[in-house]
Design a protein around this motif. Structure first.
Motif, PDB file in Angstrom:
ATOM      1  N   SER A  60       0.843  -1.194   0.000  1.00 50.57           N
ATOM      2  CA  SER A  60       0.000   0.000   0.000  1.00 50.57           C
ATOM      3  C   SER A  60       0.880   1.246   0.000  1.00 50.57           C
ATOM      4  CB  SER A  60      -0.934   0.019   1.217  1.00 50.57           C
ATOM      5  OG  SER A  60      -0.194   0.150   2.412  1.00 50.57           O
ATOM      6  N   VAL A  61       0.290   2.334  -0.474  1.00 48.14           N
ATOM      7  CA  VAL A  61       0.926   3.649  -0.460  1.00 48.14           C
ATOM      8  C   VAL A  61      -0.100   4.624   0.092  1.00 48.14           C
ATOM      9  CG1 VAL A  61       1.887   5.523  -1.861  1.00 48.14           C
ATOM     10  CG2 VAL A  61       2.423   3.144  -2.424  1.00 48.14           C
ATOM     11  N   ASN A  62       0.257   5.297   1.167  1.00 45.30           N
ATOM     12  CA  ASN A  62      -0.668   6.250   1.799  1.00 45.30           C
ATOM     13  C   ASN A  62      -2.033   5.624   2.075  1.00 45.30           C
ATOM     14  OD1 ASN A  62       1.295   8.233   1.808  1.00 45.30           O
ATOM     15  ND2 ASN A  62       0.577   9.181  -0.068  1.00 45.30           N
ATOM     16  N   GLY A  63      -2.039   4.371   2.501  1.00 48.47           N
ATOM     17  CA  GLY A  63      -3.280   3.685   2.838  1.00 48.47           C
ATOM     18  C   GLY A  63      -4.050   3.132   1.654  1.00 48.47           C
ATOM     19  N   ILE A  64      -3.549   3.321   0.437  1.00 48.29           N
ATOM     20  CA  ILE A  64      -4.213   2.804  -0.763  1.00 48.29           C
ATOM     21  C   ILE A  64      -3.576   1.461  -1.111  1.00 48.29           C
ATOM     22  CG2 ILE A  64      -4.690   3.200  -3.211  1.00 48.29           C
ATOM     23  CD1 ILE A  64      -4.435   6.240  -2.546  1.00 48.29           C
ATOM     24  N   GLU A  65      -4.398   0.405  -1.135  1.00 48.72           N
ATOM     25  CA  GLU A  65      -3.908  -0.928  -1.431  1.00 48.72           C
ATOM     26  C   GLU A  65      -3.516  -1.044  -2.897  1.00 48.72           C
ATOM     27  OE1 GLU A  65      -5.593  -5.133  -0.533  1.00 48.72           O
ATOM     28  OE2 GLU A  65      -6.191  -3.765   1.084  1.00 48.72           O
ATOM     29  N   LEU A  66      -2.410  -1.725  -3.142  1.00 48.36           N
ATOM     30  CA  LEU A  66      -1.908  -1.921  -4.501  1.00 48.36           C
ATOM     31  C   LEU A  66      -2.014  -3.380  -4.897  1.00 48.36           C
ATOM     32  CD1 LEU A  66       1.377   0.185  -4.333  1.00 48.36           C
ATOM     33  CD2 LEU A  66      -0.899   0.937  -5.011  1.00 48.36           C
ATOM     34  N   THR A  67      -1.927  -3.640  -6.206  1.00 45.16           N
ATOM     35  CA  THR A  67      -1.881  -5.005  -6.716  1.00 45.16           C
ATOM     36  C   THR A  67      -0.620  -5.670  -6.194  1.00 45.16           C
ATOM     37  OG1 THR A  67      -2.991  -4.328  -8.734  1.00 45.16           O
ATOM     38  CG2 THR A  67      -1.794  -6.394  -8.823  1.00 45.16           C
ATOM     39  N   ARG A  68      -0.744  -6.906  -5.769  1.00 44.24           N
ATOM     40  CA  ARG A  68       0.417  -7.626  -5.243  1.00 44.24           C
ATOM     41  C   ARG A  68       0.879  -8.675  -6.238  1.00 44.24           C
ATOM     42  NH1 ARG A  68      -0.816  -9.872   0.388  1.00 44.24           N
ATOM     43  NH2 ARG A  68       1.375 -10.361   0.251  1.00 44.24           N
ATOM     44  N   ASN A  69       2.175  -8.881  -6.282  1.00 47.85           N
ATOM     45  CA  ASN A  69       2.766  -9.966  -7.060  1.00 47.85           C
ATOM     46  C   ASN A  69       2.259 -10.014  -8.501  1.00 47.85           C
ATOM     47  OD1 ASN A  69       3.378 -10.389  -4.384  1.00 47.85           O
ATOM     48  ND2 ASN A  69       3.228 -12.592  -4.506  1.00 47.85           N
ATOM     49  N   GLY A  70       2.483  -8.954  -9.229  1.00 43.12           N
ATOM     50  CA  GLY A  70       2.104  -8.920 -10.640  1.00 43.12           C
ATOM     51  C   GLY A  70       3.053  -9.754 -11.485  1.00 43.12           C
ATOM     52  N   PRO A  71       2.824  -9.790 -12.800  1.00 48.02           N
ATOM     53  CA  PRO A  71       3.612 -10.654 -13.683  1.00 48.02           C
ATOM     54  C   PRO A  71       5.097 -10.282 -13.768  1.00 48.02           C
ATOM     55  CG  PRO A  71       2.082  -9.293 -14.950  1.00 48.02           C
ATOM     56  CD  PRO A  71       1.751  -9.103 -13.501  1.00 48.02           C
ATOM     57  N   VAL A  72       5.442  -9.013 -13.683  1.00 50.02           N
ATOM     58  CA  VAL A  72       6.855  -8.631 -13.729  1.00 50.02           C
ATOM     59  C   VAL A  72       7.550  -9.099 -12.452  1.00 50.02           C
ATOM     60  CG1 VAL A  72       8.479  -6.692 -13.822  1.00 50.02           C
ATOM     61  CG2 VAL A  72       6.455  -6.689 -15.293  1.00 50.02           C
ATOM     62  N   PHE A  73       6.919  -8.862 -11.321  1.00 51.31           N
ATOM     63  CA  PHE A  73       7.464  -9.341 -10.045  1.00 51.31           C
ATOM     64  C   PHE A  73       7.685 -10.849 -10.106  1.00 51.31           C
ATOM     65  CE2 PHE A  73       6.937 -11.206  -5.860  1.00 51.31           C
ATOM     66  CZ  PHE A  73       7.775 -10.443  -5.065  1.00 51.31           C
ATOM     67  N   GLU A  74       6.700 -11.577 -10.580  1.00 50.44           N
ATOM     68  CA  GLU A  74       6.785 -13.039 -10.627  1.00 50.44           C
ATOM     69  C   GLU A  74       7.908 -13.503 -11.553  1.00 50.44           C
ATOM     70  OE1 GLU A  74       5.380 -15.144  -8.637  1.00 50.44           O
ATOM     71  OE2 GLU A  74       4.061 -13.697  -7.680  1.00 50.44           O
ATOM     72  N   ARG A  75       8.056 -12.859 -12.712  1.00 51.84           N
ATOM     73  CA  ARG A  75       9.132 -13.232 -13.646  1.00 51.84           C
ATOM     74  C   ARG A  75      10.499 -12.969 -13.032  1.00 51.84           C
ATOM     75  NH1 ARG A  75       8.715 -10.543 -19.211  1.00 51.84           N
ATOM     76  NH2 ARG A  75      10.576 -11.790 -19.555  1.00 51.84           N
ATOM     77  N   LEU A  76      10.644 -11.817 -12.383  1.00 52.33           N
ATOM     78  CA  LEU A  76      11.928 -11.487 -11.768  1.00 52.33           C
ATOM     79  C   LEU A  76      12.254 -12.419 -10.609  1.00 52.33           C
ATOM     80  CD1 LEU A  76      11.748  -7.593 -11.858  1.00 52.33           C
ATOM     81  CD2 LEU A  76      13.324  -9.049 -13.149  1.00 52.33           C
ATOM     82  N   LEU A  77      11.273 -12.715  -9.780  1.00 44.82           N
ATOM     83  CA  LEU A  77      11.502 -13.613  -8.647  1.00 44.82           C
ATOM     84  C   LEU A  77      11.867 -15.012  -9.140  1.00 44.82           C
ATOM     85  CD1 LEU A  77      11.582 -13.728  -5.567  1.00 44.82           C
ATOM     86  CD2 LEU A  77       9.190 -14.426  -5.622  1.00 44.82           C
ATOM     87  N   ALA A  78      11.179 -15.484 -10.168  1.00 46.04           N
ATOM     88  CA  ALA A  78      11.496 -16.803 -10.739  1.00 46.04           C
ATOM     89  C   ALA A  78      12.902 -16.797 -11.337  1.00 46.04           C
ATOM     90  CB  ALA A  78      10.457 -17.188 -11.792  1.00 46.04           C
ATOM     91  N   GLY A  79      13.248 -15.722 -12.043  1.00 45.83           N
ATOM     92  CA  GLY A  79      14.586 -15.614 -12.620  1.00 45.83           C
ATOM     93  C   GLY A  79      15.665 -15.586 -11.556  1.00 45.83           C
ATOM     94  N   TRP A  80      15.391 -14.864 -10.479  1.00 42.25           N
ATOM     95  CA  TRP A  80      16.348 -14.779  -9.373  1.00 42.25           C
ATOM     96  C   TRP A  80      16.511 -16.152  -8.714  1.00 42.25           C
ATOM     97  CZ3 TRP A  80      16.507  -9.679  -6.285  1.00 42.25           C
ATOM     98  CH2 TRP A  80      17.637  -9.626  -5.478  1.00 42.25           C
ATOM     99  N   SER A  81      15.399 -16.841  -8.481  1.00 44.53           N
ATOM    100  CA  SER A  81      15.450 -18.184  -7.884  1.00 44.53           C
ATOM    101  C   SER A  81      16.272 -19.126  -8.761  1.00 44.53           C
ATOM    102  CB  SER A  81      14.039 -18.737  -7.698  1.00 44.53           C
ATOM    103  OG  SER A  81      13.356 -18.040  -6.681  1.00 44.53           O
ATOM    104  N   GLU A  82      16.060 -19.044 -10.067  1.00 38.80           N
ATOM    105  CA  GLU A  82      16.806 -19.893 -10.998  1.00 38.80           C
ATOM    106  C   GLU A  82      18.298 -19.551 -10.971  1.00 38.80           C
ATOM    107  OE1 GLU A  82      17.033 -20.555 -15.764  1.00 38.80           O
ATOM    108  OE2 GLU A  82      15.031 -20.337 -14.889  1.00 38.80           O
ATOM    109  N   LYS A  83      18.597 -18.264 -10.936  1.00 39.21           N
ATOM    110  CA  LYS A  83      19.984 -17.806 -10.941  1.00 39.21           C
ATOM    111  C   LYS A  83      20.762 -18.336  -9.734  1.00 39.21           C
ATOM    112  CE  LYS A  83      21.020 -13.585 -12.382  1.00 39.21           C
ATOM    113  NZ  LYS A  83      22.112 -13.571 -13.360  1.00 39.21           N
ATOM    114  N   VAL A  84      20.123 -18.367  -8.581  1.00 36.93           N
ATOM    115  CA  VAL A  84      20.821 -18.807  -7.363  1.00 36.93           C
ATOM    116  C   VAL A  84      20.556 -20.272  -7.014  1.00 36.93           C
ATOM    117  CG1 VAL A  84      20.914 -16.490  -6.402  1.00 36.93           C
ATOM    118  CG2 VAL A  84      18.994 -17.965  -5.799  1.00 36.93           C
TER     119      VAL A  84
END
Length: 85
Positions: free
Chosen positions: A49-73
């Motif tokens: 959230s930002v200033n009490g406004i809820e945001l979308t969590r774990n979108g497709p870019v986040f998921e791709r980067l996290l998967a790539g990072w997991s694969e890298k390590v």
């Protein structure tokens, strides 16, 4: 330049995800499709959230980067975090 931030920049290049660094205002975060932070303890975390406004969590870019990072390590970063809590 933090290590986690640098890994994200490198992953963006490897995965063909555009990376741009610039100053943001709260409105930019609230209207963004996704928002996340690079952080040493957890690699990256979604902004909930930002200033009490809820945001979308774990979108497709986040998921791709996290998967790539997991694969890298060679480690399931999400699984490691969930096991710790």
């Amino acid at each position: 330049c933090g290590v986690s931030r640098q890994v994200i920049i490198e992953l963006c290049a490897e995965l063909g995800i555009p990376f741009e660094e610039r100053d943001l205002q709260p409105h930019d975060a609230v209207t963004a499709d996704e928002a996340f932070l690079a952080t040493t303890p957890y690699s990256m975390v979604p902004v909930r959230s930002v200033n009490g406004i809820e945001l979308t969590r774990n979108g497709p870019v986040f998921e791709r980067l996290l998967a790539g990072w997991s694969e890298k390590v060679g480690l399931d970063i999400r699984g490691q975090f969930l096991d710790a809590v």
